[in-house]
Design a protein around this motif. Structure first.
Motif, short mmCIF file in Angstrom:
data_model
loop_
_atom_site.label_atom_id
_atom_site.label_comp_id
_atom_site.label_asym_id
_atom_site.label_seq_id
_atom_site.Cartn_x
_atom_site.Cartn_y
_atom_site.Cartn_z
N PRO A 24 5.65 -12.33 8.43
CA PRO A 24 6.90 -12.33 9.11
C PRO A 24 8.08 -11.75 8.31
CG PRO A 24 6.45 -14.60 8.08
CD PRO A 24 5.25 -13.53 7.86
N ARG A 25 7.97 -11.24 7.03
CA ARG A 25 8.74 -10.68 6.32
C ARG A 25 9.08 -9.23 6.08
NH1 ARG A 25 6.55 -15.21 4.28
NH2 ARG A 25 8.11 -17.05 3.46
N MET A 26 7.80 -8.49 6.78
CA MET A 26 7.81 -6.95 6.35
C MET A 26 7.26 -6.60 7.62
SD MET A 26 5.90 -4.62 3.71
CE MET A 26 4.49 -4.42 4.79
N THR A 27 7.96 -5.25 7.96
CA THR A 27 7.53 -4.54 9.37
C THR A 27 6.31 -3.70 8.83
OG1 THR A 27 8.03 -3.13 10.84
CG2 THR A 27 9.17 -2.73 8.77
N THR A 28 5.31 -3.68 9.89
CA THR A 28 4.30 -2.88 9.74
C THR A 28 4.41 -1.57 9.73
OG1 THR A 28 3.47 -3.24 12.08
CG2 THR A 28 2.52 -4.66 10.44
N GLY A 29 5.70 -1.14 10.20
CA GLY A 29 5.83 0.34 10.34
C GLY A 29 6.01 1.11 9.08
N TRP A 30 5.99 0.47 8.05
CA TRP A 30 5.77 1.04 6.71
C TRP A 30 4.32 1.46 6.63
CZ3 TRP A 30 10.04 2.26 3.97
CH2 TRP A 30 11.15 1.42 4.09
N LEU A 31 3.36 1.01 7.02
CA LEU A 31 2.07 1.42 6.80
C LEU A 31 1.60 2.63 7.51
CD1 LEU A 31 0.15 -2.03 7.29
CD2 LEU A 31 0.88 -0.98 5.18
N ALA A 87 15.06 2.02 -0.22
CA ALA A 87 13.86 1.45 -0.04
C ALA A 87 12.71 2.21 0.24
CB ALA A 87 13.98 0.39 0.98
N GLY A 88 12.77 3.52 0.73
CA GLY A 88 11.75 4.56 1.04
C GLY A 88 10.97 4.75 -0.29
N LEU A 121 5.73 4.36 -3.23
CA LEU A 121 5.23 4.21 -4.57
C LEU A 121 4.47 3.04 -4.29
CD1 LEU A 121 7.93 5.47 -7.37
CD2 LEU A 121 5.82 6.65 -6.67
N VAL A 122 5.00 1.92 -4.09
CA VAL A 122 4.19 0.63 -3.77
C VAL A 122 3.12 0.69 -3.12
CG1 VAL A 122 4.51 -1.86 -3.17
CG2 VAL A 122 6.24 -0.73 -4.51
N LEU A 123 3.20 1.23 -1.76
CA LEU A 123 1.98 1.32 -0.73
C LEU A 123 1.05 2.46 -1.36
CD1 LEU A 123 3.96 1.34 2.57
CD2 LEU A 123 2.57 -0.39 1.46
N PHE A 124 1.38 3.33 -2.13
CA PHE A 124 0.54 4.26 -2.76
C PHE A 124 -0.54 3.55 -3.80
CE2 PHE A 124 -0.94 7.44 -5.77
CZ PHE A 124 -1.47 8.33 -4.99
N CYS A 127 -1.03 0.17 -3.74
CA CYS A 127 -1.66 -0.97 -3.11
C CYS A 127 -2.84 -0.07 -2.40
CB CYS A 127 -0.90 -1.70 -2.23
SG CYS A 127 0.45 -2.61 -2.87
N SER A 128 -2.75 0.85 -1.61
CA SER A 128 -3.74 1.60 -0.84
C SER A 128 -4.70 2.13 -1.70
CB SER A 128 -3.14 3.05 -0.20
OG SER A 128 -2.01 2.32 0.77
N LEU A 129 -4.20 2.45 -2.84
CA LEU A 129 -5.28 3.03 -3.53
C LEU A 129 -6.30 1.96 -4.29
CD1 LEU A 129 -3.84 6.16 -5.97
CD2 LEU A 129 -5.14 6.13 -3.82
N LEU A 130 -5.77 0.99 -4.71
CA LEU A 130 -6.50 -0.28 -5.14
C LEU A 130 -7.34 -0.65 -3.98
CD1 LEU A 130 -7.10 -2.37 -7.04
CD2 LEU A 130 -5.16 -3.65 -6.15
N LEU A 131 -7.10 -0.78 -2.97
CA LEU A 131 -7.82 -1.28 -1.74
C LEU A 131 -8.93 -0.26 -1.41
CD1 LEU A 131 -5.32 -2.92 0.60
CD2 LEU A 131 -6.98 -4.07 -0.96
N THR A 132 -8.60 1.05 -1.43
CA THR A 132 -9.57 2.27 -1.35
C THR A 132 -10.43 2.42 -2.29
OG1 THR A 132 -7.77 3.57 -0.14
CG2 THR A 132 -9.69 4.77 -0.88
#
Length: 408
Positions: A242-249, A264-265, A270-273, A275-280
């Motif tokens: 409820p706090r973040m839009t999925t549009g960032w993904l 914020a861009g 950097l944050v998503l990069f 997180c994505s690498l960790l989950l990948t």
């Protein structure tokens, strides 16, 4: 191989990828080489990874119309979208390491990426005209429609591969471009350049990887750690829903277009990069390296990626997802199973044979004969024989262990 709907029908563009067919690669059921990307034989690990990722892509697309009624499904959707596209793109970059401007490789890029893009960029709007009774839907090759954005991006990334191989610090440079794109709302929708630039670091990372890096994430200790990482990611996504839009993904918009301050861009890139690498990495840790019943399907994931979109869109146009059944727990499970079975069928051999004429056209008539091709083939044959005799790993003339493949 992704996105939330936009008002004008052609901007609901989920992610792919989808794996594209191997261009000039050996059969998918060839025995694995033992080292990811080594030799000419297809490696079971990568085919398994591509198949499992395309299943997640299809499941995510079928979840999108029904996820709003469940916070848990929203969280699961967020976790899946955080890594399935980066995983595809990293694999695509890894198998692009030997790409150069040689005529035969440019020809395969045209037939394996550009031609399917043109065909499906035309087919999807025409499908909407007929099924959704929308005669005003236009066909545009400059504005990627729904799933075709990945083919457009892959074409651009492949063409720029020699640049990334030449510069001294390619990954920081790619991250810098992605951060600049995230604060540039005037980039516009042409060729979906916003997404091309924001996903670029994952492709460049794949170019920088070596087979031993994949061995590191496939260790038993990493496999055990992947479980609490995914559980923690799911809990975090449930809290953030409820706090973040999925549009960032989706990496489709700038920060300003998402209603956030400009700074914020770059931060989110950097944050998503990270997180994505960790989950990948955790995803790769659980991908089996041996031959499985679905390994051969990894060679046909581009087929499953591009074709399953017609079923998703038909359901959207005809209101199949508006019924109450898919929105309950049992219905959600049924939709998930249906999506997995559907994309598995669409990756199968019979479907590949039917659609190969548009996915992997030969098109020798369109290209000049490469006079140096036979000599290169003889040189590669001699290298392979020498490597087999020495018991070592064959390397290409570029010194790369991985053969060039088009991966989605």
């Amino acid at each position: 191989m992704t996105d939330s709907p936009r008002p004008n029908g052609n901007r609901r563009t989920p992610s792919p990828p989808v794996s594209s067919p191997g261009t000039g690669a050996p059969p998918a059921d060839a025995p694995r080489s033992g080292v990811p990307g080594s030799g000419k034989r297809r490696d079971a690990f990568f085919d398994n990874a591509k198949y499992l990722a395309i299943v997640l892509v299809a499941v995510g697309h079928f979840w999108e119309p029904i996820k709003d009624d469940s916070r848990f499904m929203e969280a699961a959707y967020t976790v899946v979208y955080a890594f399935h596209m980066p995983a595809f793109i990293v694999i695509s970059g890894f198998f692009s390491r030997s790409f150069d401007m040689r005529p035969d490789r440019l020809g395969r890029l045209v037939t394996g990426v550009a031609v399917p893009y043109i065909v499906f960029e035309t087919a999807y709007p025409l499908f909407k005209r007929v099924v959704d009774d929308d005669p005003g839907q236009e066909v545009s090759l400059l504005d990627p429609w729904y799933l075709t954005w990945f083919l457009c991006a892959l074409f651009v990334w492949r063409l720029t591969t020699p640049i990334w191989k030449a510069v001294r610090h390619p990954l920081p440079l790619a991250l810098g471009l992605a951060m600049l794109a995230s604060v540039s709302p005037r980039i516009g929708d042409d060729l979906d350049l916003q997404r091309v630039l924001q996903f670029l670091p994952y492709f460049v990372l794949g170019l920088c990887l070596r087979p031993e890096h994949f061995h590191l994430v496939r260790r038993r200790s990493v496999r055990f750690l992947a479980v609490p990482v995914f559980v923690s990611a799911l809990a975090l996504a449930w809290w953030a829903e409820p706090r973040m839009t999925t549009g960032w993904l989706y990496h489709r918009d700038s920060a300003q277009e998402l209603g956030a301050p400009w700074w914020a861009g770059p931060v989110m890139v950097l944050v998503l990069f990270g997180c994505s690498l960790l989950l990948t990495a955790c995803f790769f840790a659980w991908v089996p390296g041996r031959h499985m019943w679905f390994t051969a399907l990894g060679a046909g994931t581009l087929y499953g990626y591009l074709l399953h979109g017609f079923v998703v869109k038909a359901g959207d146009y005809r209101g199949w997802f508006d019924a109450s059944v898919p929105h309950g727990p049992v219905g959600a499970v049924a939709v998930t199973v249906f999506a997995a079975v559907l994309v598995t069928f669409l990756c199968s051999g019979p479907v590949q044979r039917v659609f190969r004429c548009v996915m992997e056209p030969r098109m020798e008539w369109a290209f000049r004969r490469d006079a140096a091709g036979p000599a290169r083939a003889r040189g590669r044959g001699q290298e392979e024989r020498a490597a087999r005799e020495a018991g070592g790993t064959r390397k290409t003339r570029e010194g790369r262990e991985a053969p060039e493949q088009v991966s989605a």
